[in-house]
Structures are given as structure tokens and as C-alpha cells.
Design an enzyme around this catalytic site. Structure first.
Site, short mmCIF file in Angstrom:
data_model
loop_
_atom_site.label_atom_id
_atom_site.label_comp_id
_atom_site.label_asym_id
_atom_site.label_seq_id
_atom_site.Cartn_x
_atom_site.Cartn_y
_atom_site.Cartn_z
CG ASP A 32 61.49 -2.91 -40.61
OD1 ASP A 32 62.10 -2.67 -39.56
OD2 ASP A 32 60.87 -3.98 -40.81
NE ARG A 64 38.91 -1.46 -31.46
CZ ARG A 64 37.62 -1.40 -31.12
NH1 ARG A 64 37.09 -2.35 -30.38
NH2 ARG A 64 36.87 -0.41 -31.54
CE1 TYR A 73 61.58 -11.07 -39.55
CE2 TYR A 73 59.28 -10.50 -39.98
CZ TYR A 73 60.23 -11.17 -39.23
OH TYR A 73 59.83 -11.92 -38.16
CE LYS A 105 62.18 -9.54 -34.07
NZ LYS A 105 62.03 -9.17 -35.44
C1 LIG Z 1 60.96 -9.13 -36.45
C2 LIG Z 1 60.88 -8.19 -37.57
C3 LIG Z 1 59.64 -7.73 -38.06
C4 LIG Z 1 58.33 -8.22 -37.51
O1 LIG Z 1 58.16 -7.87 -36.19
P1 LIG Z 1 57.28 -8.71 -35.14
O2 LIG Z 1 57.32 -7.88 -33.92
O3 LIG Z 1 57.94 -10.05 -35.01
O4 LIG Z 1 55.93 -8.83 -35.75
C5 LIG Z 1 59.65 -6.80 -39.08
N1 LIG Z 1 60.80 -6.35 -39.63
C6 LIG Z 1 62.00 -6.79 -39.20
C7 LIG Z 1 63.23 -6.26 -39.85
C8 LIG Z 1 62.09 -7.72 -38.17
O5 LIG Z 1 63.29 -8.16 -37.75
#
Ligand SMILES: *Cc1c(COP(=O)(O)O)cnc(C)c1O
Length: 400
Positions: free
Chosen positions: A184, A62, A115, A209
Site C-alpha cells: 500500500d 460496472r 491502516y 489521497k
Molecule cells: C485512506 C487509506 C486507505 C483507505 O482508502 P479509502 O480511499 O479511504 O478507502 C488505505 N490505506 C491507507 C494507507 C490510507 O491512508
């Protein structure tokens, strides 16, 4: 050896102690998955050294695991930062940032186009007496005006979903002054931009992603200073936002082809955007490579290699219902699946009005430019010519 009737000779070693792998004189060409809850520590002196950071090693998964450390270090190297950290998902990395940096009475400044789940996370914070306000990414002055003494960080995305407004990270960081800017960069990856070299204090990604890039992982990462990453990691361990060894292993594998994937994606995406922008069944195409896009100039300067694999198109409805028009299009091209994610190796389609933006009122969606006929395309690694044929087939079905 103890002989028992019917069992032959019983081994002295109980079965729970068997099966330790021995690497021998060779090493595996690919690092193994350390699928273990904990690590055996030789003695208490070593335990003390581990806690003091005097020796490298792991104690409990963890907190850390060799695969988690390897991925965190790789992401830090790609982003050009001191350290990295890994989390159960992209939301886990954002959640850890919120829980680490905020206390009751603090304030967060968030881009209004974030998001959907990130906006939900920010608004949940209000329950803990944390104030959140939104600003327009295109207007750094608005950011500066909304700063308060208790503002703990500013949160933006490199390229916003789904209309692809590009953030001028350098100007936003300078408008934020001493307040850390958190970026992000899920849509863009370190292959296209390194936000921390432009003044951001930290960068996060949904590794679900592009970093993994194969549509089979849930994982988040962050990169920044050693001090901040250690604090985020500690929060993740306390709140259970930790990553797991298998997802890290898959992501490390995906990461090896990131440069190739992003290069091809950027090329295919620009060509496809151009193709769609002159198609008679398309009302409008949103992609920063197109001259008519509001972020075209900024994108050309900030993203010489491209802005990644996302395009949004508004279908021409001819007065028909937008959702019905999108449905006709989707049914005409099953090869281009509807899938509410992005950055799969395949091309996928999404519908912002009924997914990411479904919780907004119709008026708020209209204000944000999200019509019912808007389709978001996550371009994959298929050949351009094939994608052109398939989009053409789907779009032509709307003209008949
Ligand atoms: C998908 C996404 C997230 C969240 O990520 P997860 O892995 O689905 O929790 C955050 N920011 C952006 C821009 C995203 O496309």
C-alpha cells in the site's frame, strides 16, 4: 408529423432518443466523462469480439468504462507495471485483493502497523476461516519465520501511519520469497517510489489521497501484472467494488499535477519538520528526514526525493491532559483544520488516538507510541512561511 390540438406538431423522434452529442470535426481538449451505465453494441459479432478481448471497448460500466481504463493505464504507467485497475475506494482495492487471492483455510501475513480499516478488513476475514497474523515491518526475519505453506500474500505499507516507519520493500520481498508482497503506497505515490520495481507483486493506493490530491474524491487503484489486474477487476465487478466515471475523471485531472505537488510537499514538509523539531512547545517530531527518526537512514536511501507530506508531532503537555492540550492547540489555529483524512491540497491536522487508533486499548496505543498529545499533520500546498507562522501561533498558545 402528427398535429395534435394545442401541441402543434409532435416530433417523430421521442424525447428519450434525443440529445446525442456530436463532436464534429474537432475533439474535446479534455476527455469527456462517459456518464453512461452501458454501451450500445452494433451487433452480436462485435459483442463476441468484445468478450473475447479481440477488440477494445466497453459493455457495462460496472466492468469497464473509457475513463476507468484511462486511469488504470495511467497508474500502471506511473508504477511501471503491465496493468492497473480502479475501485470504489482504497478499501475497495484492498477488499478486492483479499476476495481474489484468499479462500477458506488460507493465511495472510500483515504488517502490524497497517491502516486501521485494513486491519479491520484482515480480521473480518477470520470469519471465513482465513488466518491472519501480524509481523513487525522492521524485522524481515520475523516475516520469513511466520510464512506458512498456505500463506497467500504479505501486506505492508511503504510508510506507516502515523509515526512514519519506513518499510524496506526489497528486503521484505526477498524474505517473502515466492509469496507475493502487496504494498500500500498511499502515503508515497509513484512519484517517490515504485514498489513493483523493488520486488512487490502489486501496489495499491487510496486515490482519495495524493493521487487525486484535492480532497474531493473516494477512489482506489491497483497496479501489477495483467493477469492479477484482470482478476481484481472481475472481483470488483462481482462484489460491487467498482469505481465510477466521475471519480476517475477527477482523479485523472488531479494526477496531472502529481509530480509538482509531491515535489513541493516534500520540500515544505522537510522544512516544517525541522522548524517544529526545535520548537519549545513540541516534545517530539516524527519525520524520516530528521536524524533522530528510526527510519532516517533507510529513508535517505529509499526516498531520495522525500517521504511525502506527513509529519507527526507530540505536543509538550507540561503534565496536563494530552487531549486537552491538543484541543487548545486546535482552537488557537482554525486556519489549520482538524480533518480525519490526509493529502488534501490544504494542510490538515488529525489526532490518531481519537481517530485511526481509537479502537485500540490505551495500553495498546501506548505500546504503539500513540500518545494523547500526538497530532498528525498532512502538509498541504500553502507557502512554508505561512505554515510556520500558523504553527508557531498555535504552539505558542500552549506556552502561555
Ligand atoms: C485512506 C487509506 C486507505 C483507505 O482508502 P479509502 O480511499 O479511504 O478507502 C488505505 N490505506 C491507507 C494507507 C490510507 O491512508
Amino acid at each position: 408529423m402528427v398535429a395534435e390540438r394545442g401541441l402543434g406538431t409532435v416530433a417523430e423522434e421521442p424525447v428519450v432518443r434525443m440529445g446525442e452529442t456530436q463532436a464534429g470535426v474537432t475533439r474535446p481538449s479534455v476527455s469527456p466523462i462517459y456518464q453512461t451505465t452501458a454501451f450500445d453494441v452494433p451487433d452480436l459479432d462485435v459483442l463476441q469480439q468484445l468478450y473475447a478481448g479481440q477488440v477494445t471497448g466497453d459493455i457495462y460500466t460496472r466492468d469497464s468504462n473509457p475513463g476507468m481504463r484511462a486511469l488504470a493505464q495511467s497508474v500502471a504507467a506511473l508504477e511501471g507495471t503491465e496493468a492497473g485497475a480502479v475501485f470504489a475506494s482504497g478499501m475497495g482495492s484492498l477488499g478486492s485483493i483479499f476476495l481474489t487471492l484468499l479462500s477458506a483455510g488460507d493465511h495472510v501475513l500483515a504488517a502490524q502497523s497497517l491502516y486501521g480499516k485494513t486491519l479491520q478488513l484482515a480480521s473480518r476475514m477470520q470469519r471465513f476461516n482465513i488466518a491472519v497474523s501480524a509481523f513487525d515491518v522492521g524485522d524481515p526475519q520475523q516475516l520469513a519465520q511466520q510464512l506458512r505453506p498456505e500463506t497467500k500474500f504479505v501486506l505492508v505499507e511503504t510508510v506507516a501511519n502515523p509515526l512514519l516507519e519506513v518499510a524496506d520493500i526489497e528486503r521484505l520481498a526477498s524474505a517473502a520469497g515466492a509469496v507475493p508482497l502487496i504494498v500500500d503506497s498511499t502515503f508515497t505515490t509513484p512519484e517517490l517510489i515504485r514498489p513493483c520495481s523493488l520486488g512487490a507483486a502489486a501496489v495499491i493506493h487510496s486515490a482519495s489521497k495524493y493521487l487525486n490530491g484535492h480532497g474531493d474524491v473516494m477512489l482506489g487503484v491497483a497496479a501489477g501484472s495483467q493477469q492479477l489486474m484482470s482478476r481484481l477487476n472481475e472481483t470488483a465487478s462481482i462484489f460491487g467494488q467498482n469505481a465510477n466515471p466521475f471519480e476517475c475523471w477527477l482523479t485523472l485531472r488531479g494526477l496531472r499535477t502529481l509530480p509538482l505537488r509531491m515535489q513541493q510537499l516534500c520540500r515544505t514538509t522537510c522544512e516544517l519538520a525541522r522548524f517544529l523539531s526545535v520548537h519549545p512547545a513540541v516534545e517530539r517530531v516524527y519525520h524520516p528526514s530528521l536524524q533522530q527518526h528510526p527510519s532516517h537512514e533507510l529513508a535517505s536511501r529509499l526516498y531520495p526525493r522525500g517521504t511525502g507530506g506527513i509529519i507527526a508531532i507530540e505536543l509538550r503537555t507540561g503534565g496536563a491532559d494530552g487531549v486537552a492540550t491538543v484541543n487548545r492547540f486546535l482552537r488557537a489555529v482554525p486556519q489549520l483544520p482538524f480533518s480525519p483524512t490526509l493529502a488534501d491540497a490544504r494542510t490538515t491536522l488529525s489526532h490518531p488516538a481519537l481517530t485511526s487508533h481509537r479502537f485500540l486499548s490505551a495500553a495498546a496505543r501506548a505500546e504503539a507510541g500513540i500518545s494523547d498529545a500526538l497530532v498528525r499533520i498532512s502538509v498541504g500546498l500553502e507557502p512554508l512561511e505561512l505554515l510556520q507562522q500558523e504553527f508557531d501561533r498555535g504552539l505558542r498558545s500552549l506556552l502561555s
